[in-house]
Design a protein around this motif. Structure first.
Motif, short mmCIF file in Angstrom:
data_model
loop_
_atom_site.label_atom_id
_atom_site.label_comp_id
_atom_site.label_asym_id
_atom_site.label_seq_id
_atom_site.Cartn_x
_atom_site.Cartn_y
_atom_site.Cartn_z
N ASP A 145 0.83 -1.21 0.00
CA ASP A 145 0.00 0.00 0.00
C ASP A 145 0.86 1.26 0.00
O ASP A 145 0.54 2.25 -0.66
N GLU A 146 1.95 1.23 0.76
CA GLU A 146 2.85 2.38 0.80
C GLU A 146 3.48 2.61 -0.58
O GLU A 146 3.61 3.76 -1.03
N SER A 183 0.73 4.05 -2.87
CA SER A 183 0.46 5.44 -2.52
C SER A 183 1.61 6.34 -2.95
O SER A 183 1.39 7.40 -3.54
N TYR A 205 1.50 9.47 -5.69
CA TYR A 205 2.00 10.81 -5.36
C TYR A 205 3.08 11.23 -6.34
O TYR A 205 3.15 12.41 -6.74
#
Length: 288
Positions: free
Chosen positions: A5-6, A9, A13
């Protein structure tokens, strides 16, 4: 939040940051056609620093903190990157300048492995090298399209890579907003250094002032997204999505500046994007 997930994400970004940076580049390039590079950097830096300082105050944070070694190194690379890249924007086509910048992920990944102890598997190296091959295709093996002023883009790329690595190594207690204050403050320093060399400052007209204002807004948005991207997930996964900047720059170069990329440039750009997409897809399969 899981590592997958990091990474996802952080990648999103990064794409958002690259789109905003491309728009910032467009407005900066337009402003440098009227004002000297140093003055553009000073006004741009003051505007961005003011916005981030205001955001810090709204969040109850101190805009300025005592700088440590990492922050000083980060600011030094920022100065180098900004002076050189802005000169490249002013002197060379937007498309070719952005193409050279796409070597940044390779330098960042190497730096992460050498200085931050991050493990970079061979598949990620292959994906990054595929992206680099796309950049070389755009530049041509014989470097026919490489004009002397393009060296500024190369030096700017090295400066930005160093800044990103220092961002990753910065103290966690330093907020993204505080990093933004120092990052744009470095632009002011860059501008005074450049203006001291060239001189020629003048009062901008309304059209140029509006372009500078737009550059500041997109620059703040891009900086915030980039800082968030570099402070989460694995650099070797997130960094290849810098390649998206080239796609945005090509579109703006064609529509706004009338540049005409040839077939090799289109093919190279497709290879670059494919390398970045493969990296995140491979990461997703590895975590299942």
């Amino acid at each position: 939040m899981t590592r997958r997930d990091e990474n996802l994400s952080g990648s999103l970004y990064m794409v958002a940051a690259m789109g905003a940076f491309a728009l910032e580049d467009m407005f900066v390039k337009s402003a440098t056609a009227v004002l000297p590079v140093g003055q553009v950097l000073i006004l741009f830096g003051l505007g961005g620093m003011g916005i981030f300082a205001l955001l810090a105050r709204c969040r109850g944070e101190a805009a300025f903190v005592r700088p440590d070694r990492t922050l000083a190194i980060r600011s030094g690379f920022e100065v180098m990157g900004r002076i050189c890249y802005t000169l490249a924007l002013a002197l060379t086509p937007l498309t070719s300048t952005s193409a050279i910048l796409q070597a940044t992920p390779l330098v960042v990944a190497m730096g992460a492995a050498l200085f931050l102890g991050e493990t970079v598997g061979w598949r990620r190296w292959v994906a990054i090298l595929i992206g680099l091959a796309g950049v070389l295709l755009i530049l041509r093996p014989g470097m026919q399209g490489f004009v002397p002023a393009s060296i500024f883009a190369v030096l700017g790329m090295i400066g930005f890579a160093g800044r990103d690595l220092a961002t990753r190594a910065a103290r966690p207690r330093l907020s993204n907003v505080q990093l933004g204050v120092y990052g744009f403050g470095a632009l002011v320093v860059s501008g005074f250094l450049a203006l001291g060399w060239t001189g020629g400052a003048s009062l901008p007209d309304t059209h140029t002032a509006l372009h500078l204002g737009a550059a500041i807004l997109f620059g703040v948005l891009a900086y915030e997204c980039l800082t968030r991207a570099m402070r989460r997930g694995e650099i070797s996964v997130i960094a290849p999505f810098r390649y998206a900047r080239l796609v945005f720059a090509m579109i703006l170069g064609i529509v706004v500046f009338g540049e005409t990329p040839d077939a090799a440039t289109w093919i190279g750009s497709a290879i670059i994007v494919a390398g970045g997409i493969y990296t995140i897809l491979r990461e997703g399969r590895a975590r299942r």
